[in-house]
Design an enzyme around this catalytic site. Structure first.
Site, PDB file in Angstrom:
ATOM      1  N   CYS A   1       1.256  -1.730  15.624  1.00  0.00           N
ATOM      2  CA  CYS A   1       1.238  -1.534  14.170  1.00  0.00           C
ATOM      3  C   CYS A   1       0.613  -2.721  13.432  1.00  0.00           C
ATOM      4  CB  CYS A   1       2.671  -1.309  13.700  1.00  0.00           C
ATOM      5  SG  CYS A   1       2.826  -1.238  11.920  1.00  0.00           S
TER       6      CYS A   1
ATOM      7  N   HIS B   1       8.251   7.109  19.904  1.00  0.00           N
ATOM      8  CA  HIS B   1       7.053   6.636  20.619  1.00  0.00           C
ATOM      9  C   HIS B   1       7.233   6.391  22.125  1.00  0.00           C
ATOM     10  CE1 HIS B   1       5.735   6.468  16.577  1.00  0.00           C
ATOM     11  NE2 HIS B   1       6.212   5.296  16.297  1.00  0.00           N
TER      12      HIS B   1
ATOM     13  N   CYS C   1      -1.095   6.309  10.055  1.00  0.00           N
ATOM     14  CA  CYS C   1       0.112   5.742  10.596  1.00  0.00           C
ATOM     15  C   CYS C   1      -0.150   4.430  11.351  1.00  0.00           C
ATOM     16  CB  CYS C   1       0.655   6.784  11.569  1.00  0.00           C
ATOM     17  SG  CYS C   1       2.376   6.667  11.765  1.00  0.00           S
TER      18      CYS C   1
ATOM     19  N   CYS D   1       6.363  -6.561   7.362  1.00  0.00           N
ATOM     20  CA  CYS D   1       7.497  -6.062   8.161  1.00  0.00           C
ATOM     21  C   CYS D   1       7.856  -7.119   9.194  1.00  0.00           C
ATOM     22  CB  CYS D   1       7.106  -4.764   8.857  1.00  0.00           C
ATOM     23  SG  CYS D   1       8.471  -4.016   9.770  1.00  0.00           S
TER      24      CYS D   1
ATOM     25  N   CYS E   1       3.414   8.542   0.885  1.00  0.00           N
ATOM     26  CA  CYS E   1       4.021   7.655   1.863  1.00  0.00           C
ATOM     27  C   CYS E   1       4.210   6.308   1.161  1.00  0.00           C
ATOM     28  CB  CYS E   1       3.052   7.541   3.039  1.00  0.00           C
ATOM     29  SG  CYS E   1       3.587   6.423   4.309  1.00  0.00           S
TER      30      CYS E   1
ATOM     31  N   ASN F   1      -4.263   5.779  15.906  1.00  0.00           N
ATOM     32  CA  ASN F   1      -5.415   5.235  15.183  1.00  0.00           C
ATOM     33  C   ASN F   1      -5.613   3.811  15.619  1.00  0.00           C
ATOM     34  OD1 ASN F   1      -5.306   7.481  13.245  1.00  0.00           O
ATOM     35  ND2 ASN F   1      -3.301   6.556  12.965  1.00  0.00           N
TER      36      ASN F   1
ATOM     37  N   GLU G   1       0.836  -1.206   0.000  1.00  0.00           N
ATOM     38  CA  GLU G   1       0.000   0.000   0.000  1.00  0.00           C
ATOM     39  C   GLU G   1       0.871   1.257   0.000  1.00  0.00           C
ATOM     40  OE1 GLU G   1      -4.035  -1.655   2.145  1.00  0.00           O
ATOM     41  OE2 GLU G   1      -2.488  -0.876   3.449  1.00  0.00           O
TER      42      GLU G   1
ATOM     43  N   CYS H   1       6.303  -4.217  15.898  1.00  0.00           N
ATOM     44  CA  CYS H   1       5.956  -3.146  16.850  1.00  0.00           C
ATOM     45  C   CYS H   1       4.506  -3.400  17.281  1.00  0.00           C
ATOM     46  CB  CYS H   1       6.088  -1.769  16.203  1.00  0.00           C
ATOM     47  SG  CYS H   1       7.757  -1.450  15.620  1.00  0.00           S
TER      48      CYS H   1
ATOM     49  N   SER I   1      11.962   7.101   7.304  1.00  0.00           N
ATOM     50  CA  SER I   1      11.520   6.931   8.684  1.00  0.00           C
ATOM     51  C   SER I   1      11.909   5.544   9.169  1.00  0.00           C
ATOM     52  CB  SER I   1       9.998   7.089   8.724  1.00  0.00           C
ATOM     53  OG  SER I   1       9.531   6.780  10.012  1.00  0.00           O
TER      54      SER I   1
ATOM     55  N   GLY J   1       6.817  -1.625   6.216  1.00  0.00           N
ATOM     56  CA  GLY J   1       8.208  -2.086   6.251  1.00  0.00           C
ATOM     57  C   GLY J   1       9.177  -1.143   6.930  1.00  0.00           C
TER      58      GLY J   1
END
Ligand code: SF4
Length: 347
Positions: free
Chosen positions: A122, A223, A340, A115, A108, A297, A93, A119, A198, A166
């Protein structure tokens, strides 16, 4: 049997060397590179200034693995999420985010299919890693989203962030090759100042990126400003603790002179207390940095709660009061799972 390789997986330098060894003249190689990286043509037969024989030779030697748009969703706030099918039918995506009353447009991009870093907040991390993206597949996300941006808004992209699916620094070579093609005058001629990588934080790769001279902006998905909390959310912190990351980022800043930013998703009563803000101020004293506080989110199967607006604003105020450059980012595209931490090829 000749195994055809994807021509977009070669850098223009490597491709030039290979074609030169087959007797291609320099100006012909330049024409081919222009078709691939400047005009972004994905069919050898449309490369009309190459001879028929050369086009046949290319067709025999290479494939062009381009992306196919599989799904497009448009958010109420104008954010557009694209799902692309790759040549092996895996999906990734990319997100187009209009910023500041449609004056700027950020894409983005994804750097991996899924990935490996797990985390805890995520959705991508829950997919596991299926494979690395090639430089061409990363580059083509920019090309395709740029086209939609021009068709929809009458303007091209202004910024590129490697912040999709990723961990870019775990697909280092292909990510760097894609950056080289994006900034090259024989590619999209994009300014490196408008590209941000990032990372969840891999100290030795941050140092390598500095030394390899790409000069892109770097964002750390921070974070949490203490190791115990960060270990809990981001297992990569166990081998790349905050001390090693701050050393690496300081080095990156010194070598490149580029801006570093910290991305900080605010979770209610987890990382949004005054003590957390205090720890964050301390981390920000190492080098000039901007902190982007991001609204969380909801991701299915994740227990964290989104910070209330009051707590989030108080947290930001504390940072500002202590001299830290801070922005608060409202989430974009959350109604289509484009925000995000939400990219997971759903639907
Ligand atoms: S936040 Fe980034 S590094 Fe962590 S699991 Fe998600 S995609 Fe991977």
């Amino acid at each position: 049997m000749i195994i055809q390789k994807d021509i977009l997986s070669f850098t223009s330098t490597d491709l030039s060397t290979q074609l030169a060894s087959l007797g291609w003249e320099k100006y012909r190689i330049k024409q081919l590179n222009n078709w691939l990286w400047k005009h972004c043509v994905r069919d050898f037969n449309q490369m009309t200034n190459l001879s028929v024989k050369q086009r046949e030779e290319l067709t025999n030697l290479f494939t062009i693995n381009s992306l196919r748009e599989d799904k497009k969703q448009i958010s109420n706030d104008g954010t557009i999420k694209f799902r692309y099918a790759l040549h092996d039918d895996k999906k990734i995506e990319s997100v187009l985010i209009p910023v500041a009353d449609d004056k700027r447009f950020t894409v983005c991009v994804s750097s991996q299919v899924g990935c490996s870093l797990t985390c805890s907040f995520c959705a991508t991390g829950k997919m596991g890693l299926a494979r690395q993206l090639t430089a061409g597949e990363i580059f083509d996300q920019v090309v395709q989203v740029n086209k939609t941006c021009q068709d929809t808004y009458g303007k091209g992209l202004s910024n590129i962030v490697y912040m999709g699916m990723g961990e870019p620094l775990l697909n280092y070579k292909n990510v760097c090759n894609s950056i080289s093609q994006l900034i090259s005058s024989e590619g999209l001629n994009f300014s490196h100042n408008r590209i941000t990588v990032s990372t969840a934080g891999i100290a030795k790769m941050i140092i390598k990126l500095a030394e390899d001279g790409y000069k892109v902006n770097l964002a750390l998905s921070l974070h949490a400003a203490d190791d115990a909390k960060r270990n809990e959310m981001m297992p990569i912190n166990e081998s790349n603790n905050l001390h090693s990351l701050m050393q690496a980022l300081k080095y990156y800043q010194r070598i490149t002179g580029n801006r570093i930013s910290f991305e900080y998703i605010a979770f209610e009563h987890f990382n949004d207390t005054e003590k957390d803000a205090k720890n964050l101020v301390k981390l920000c004293s190492h080098f000039p940095v901007i902190v982007n506080i991001i609204e969380y989110n909801t991701v299915q199967g994740v227990d964290y709660m989104k910070s209330s607006e009051d707590r989030l604003n108080n947290f930001a105020k504390y940072l500002l009061k202590h001299g830290v450059m801070t922005t608060v980012r409202k989430s974009r595209g959350k109604d289509i799972d484009a925000a995000c931490g939400q990219l997971a090829n759903k639907g």
